[in-house]
Design an enzyme around this catalytic site. Structure first.
Site, short mmCIF file in Angstrom:
data_model
loop_
_atom_site.label_atom_id
_atom_site.label_comp_id
_atom_site.label_asym_id
_atom_site.label_seq_id
_atom_site.Cartn_x
_atom_site.Cartn_y
_atom_site.Cartn_z
N LYS A 50 -9.01 -24.58 0.86
CA LYS A 50 -9.49 -23.74 -0.26
C LYS A 50 -10.97 -23.39 -0.19
O LYS A 50 -11.62 -23.17 -1.20
CB LYS A 50 -9.16 -24.38 -1.64
N HIS A 105 -7.73 -27.98 9.51
CA HIS A 105 -8.43 -28.71 8.44
C HIS A 105 -8.78 -30.13 8.93
O HIS A 105 -9.27 -30.94 8.15
CB HIS A 105 -7.54 -28.86 7.21
N SER A 135 -9.80 -24.08 -7.21
CA SER A 135 -8.91 -23.31 -6.36
C SER A 135 -7.73 -24.16 -5.91
O SER A 135 -6.57 -23.72 -5.92
CB SER A 135 -9.70 -22.80 -5.14
N THR A 225 -13.51 -7.48 2.45
CA THR A 225 -13.82 -7.68 1.03
C THR A 225 -12.57 -8.23 0.33
O THR A 225 -11.44 -8.02 0.79
CB THR A 225 -14.21 -6.35 0.35
N MET A 229 -8.69 -7.23 1.11
CA MET A 229 -7.78 -8.26 1.63
C MET A 229 -6.59 -8.50 0.68
O MET A 229 -5.49 -8.78 1.12
CB MET A 229 -8.53 -9.57 1.87
N ARG A 252 -6.78 -15.51 -5.16
CA ARG A 252 -6.70 -15.64 -6.62
C ARG A 252 -7.86 -14.88 -7.28
O ARG A 252 -7.69 -13.79 -7.78
CB ARG A 252 -6.72 -17.14 -6.97
P1 A3P Z 1 -9.90 -18.86 -5.34
O1 A3P Z 1 -8.65 -19.64 -5.53
O2 A3P Z 1 -11.09 -19.50 -6.00
O3 A3P Z 1 -9.77 -17.43 -5.73
P2 A3P Z 1 -8.41 -20.83 1.74
O4 A3P Z 1 -8.17 -19.57 2.49
O5 A3P Z 1 -9.25 -21.82 2.47
O6 A3P Z 1 -7.14 -21.40 1.22
O7 A3P Z 1 -9.30 -20.46 0.46
C1 A3P Z 1 -8.75 -19.71 -0.60
C2 A3P Z 1 -9.86 -19.22 -1.47
O8 A3P Z 1 -10.63 -18.21 -0.78
C3 A3P Z 1 -9.31 -18.55 -2.74
O9 A3P Z 1 -10.25 -18.85 -3.78
C4 A3P Z 1 -9.34 -17.08 -2.33
O10 A3P Z 1 -9.32 -16.19 -3.43
C5 A3P Z 1 -10.68 -17.04 -1.58
N1 A3P Z 1 -10.83 -15.83 -0.74
C6 A3P Z 1 -9.99 -15.37 0.20
N2 A3P Z 1 -10.44 -14.20 0.70
C7 A3P Z 1 -11.61 -13.93 0.05
C8 A3P Z 1 -12.54 -12.83 0.11
N3 A3P Z 1 -12.38 -11.80 0.92
N4 A3P Z 1 -13.61 -12.89 -0.72
C9 A3P Z 1 -13.80 -13.95 -1.56
N5 A3P Z 1 -12.94 -14.99 -1.66
C10 A3P Z 1 -11.85 -14.98 -0.87
#
Ligand code: A3P
Length: 292
Positions: A50, A105, A135, A225, A229, A252
């Site tokens: 996350k 990870h 998250s 962005t 995405m 999210r």
């Molecule tokens: P949130 O749950 O706070 O929105 P991972 O990919 O390691 O699982 O991390 C997921 C987190 O990265 C999520 O956070 C997701 O929304 C955020 N994320 C993914 N792509 C992003 C982007 N282009 N810009 C900002 N945050 C992003």
């Protein structure tokens, strides 16, 4: 077979880390991963869950894809960037042309030996742990293989105790900071990407030795962005969250400071106290909020 050291019905502990019971990966497979044959051209994205894994996948794939448009078009990021610990699902690694791209990870002591021995490029993305907690709370609430949190309060304490997937956030970051002299590692802060994505892409290109024109860099930034995405099925794991694994999109909110909408004042004070205790000599500074 050794009995599993269960943290919960969903997680088992091995070498200070927590892994999914429902995955087939066990101690032996985790140990075997250390002998996985690494090529010097391999590139690793490493994160605590996350922290921006999927975001960095998109950036990396867009950078590498700039010189290989056919490769870029052919498949999702999940297919392009292979999850190392997911290797038990099959072995598509050997046939891959260079450079192979992985995400993981795992902590430094559990990585394939070749990552250090061959000094392969490692991109470590980290994020302020208060937002990681929030998250992960939503992720666990919507992921079939993880325990649904009893409440935010309960999950808050589990996170601080390291009783969540992969174990302690504090240990993960500290272990990588301590291992940085042995690895060819580039640290990227999630919040810095939020503040100035272009600058972080430029720094990353320098680390990767990717010589892109300004125009191509602009394109990489635009494709990466949150807005783009979220609607890009190659980037947003739509193919998974439409299966039984996730019930909600993993993209999210994508902001820094969402913890303020979730932590009570008392929880925040408690978190800060634990943070100070655990990260006393921490050489990096957290950014707790980024105004949009
Ligand atoms: P949130 O749950 O706070 O929105 P991972 O990919 O390691 O699982 O991390 C997921 C987190 O990265 C999520 O956070 C997701 O929304 C955020 N994320 C993914 N792509 C992003 C982007 N282009 N810009 C900002 N945050 C992003």
């Amino acid at each position: 077979m050794e009995p599993l050291d269960l943290v919960s019905p969903y997680l088992f502990r091995y070498k200070r880390r927590n892994f999914l019971v429902m995955n087939k990966l066990r101690a032996k497979e985790l140990d075997d991963l250390q002998d996985f044959e690494i090529r010097s051209t391999d590139i690793f994205i490493i994160t605590y869950p996350k922290s921006g894994t999927v975001w960095m996948q998109q950036i990396l794939v867009q950078i590498l894809g700039a010189s290989q448009p056919d490769w870029l078009e052919d498949g999702t990021n999940r297919a392009h960037v292979l999850w190392l610990e997911g290797r038990f699902l099959g072995d598509p690694f050997k046939e891959r042309p260079d450079p192979r791209t992985f995400n993981s990870h795992l902590p430094p002591d559990m990585l394939p030996h070749g990552v250090k021995d061959k000094q392969v490029k490692v991109v470590y993305v980290w994020r302020n742990p208060k937002d990681v907690l929030v998250s992960m709370y939503y992720f666990a609430s919507s992921h079939a293989l993880l325990e649904t949190p009893e409440s935010f309060d309960v999950f808050f304490q589990q996170f601080l105790d390291g009783d969540v997937i992969m174990g302690s956030w504090f240990d993960h970051l500290k272990d990588y900071c301590e291992a940085q002299d042995q690895l060819n590692i580039h640290f990227v802060q999630y919040e810095n990407m939020l503040k100035d994505l272009r600058q972080e892409v430029v720094k990353l290109c320098a680390f990767l030795g990717a010589d892109l024109t300004d125009e191509v860099i602009d394109h990489v930034v635009e494709k990466s962005t949150f807005r783009n995405m979220k609607t890009d099925p190659k980037a947003n794991y739509k193919d998974i969250f439409e299966t039984h694994y996730y019930t909600k999109p993993t993209m999210r909110k994508g902001i820094a400071g969402d913890w303020k909408n979730h932590f009570t004042v008392a929880q925040n004070e408690h978190f800060d106290k634990v943070f100070k205790e655990k990260m006393g000599n921490f050489p990096l500074t957290c950014t707790w909020e980024v105004k949009q």
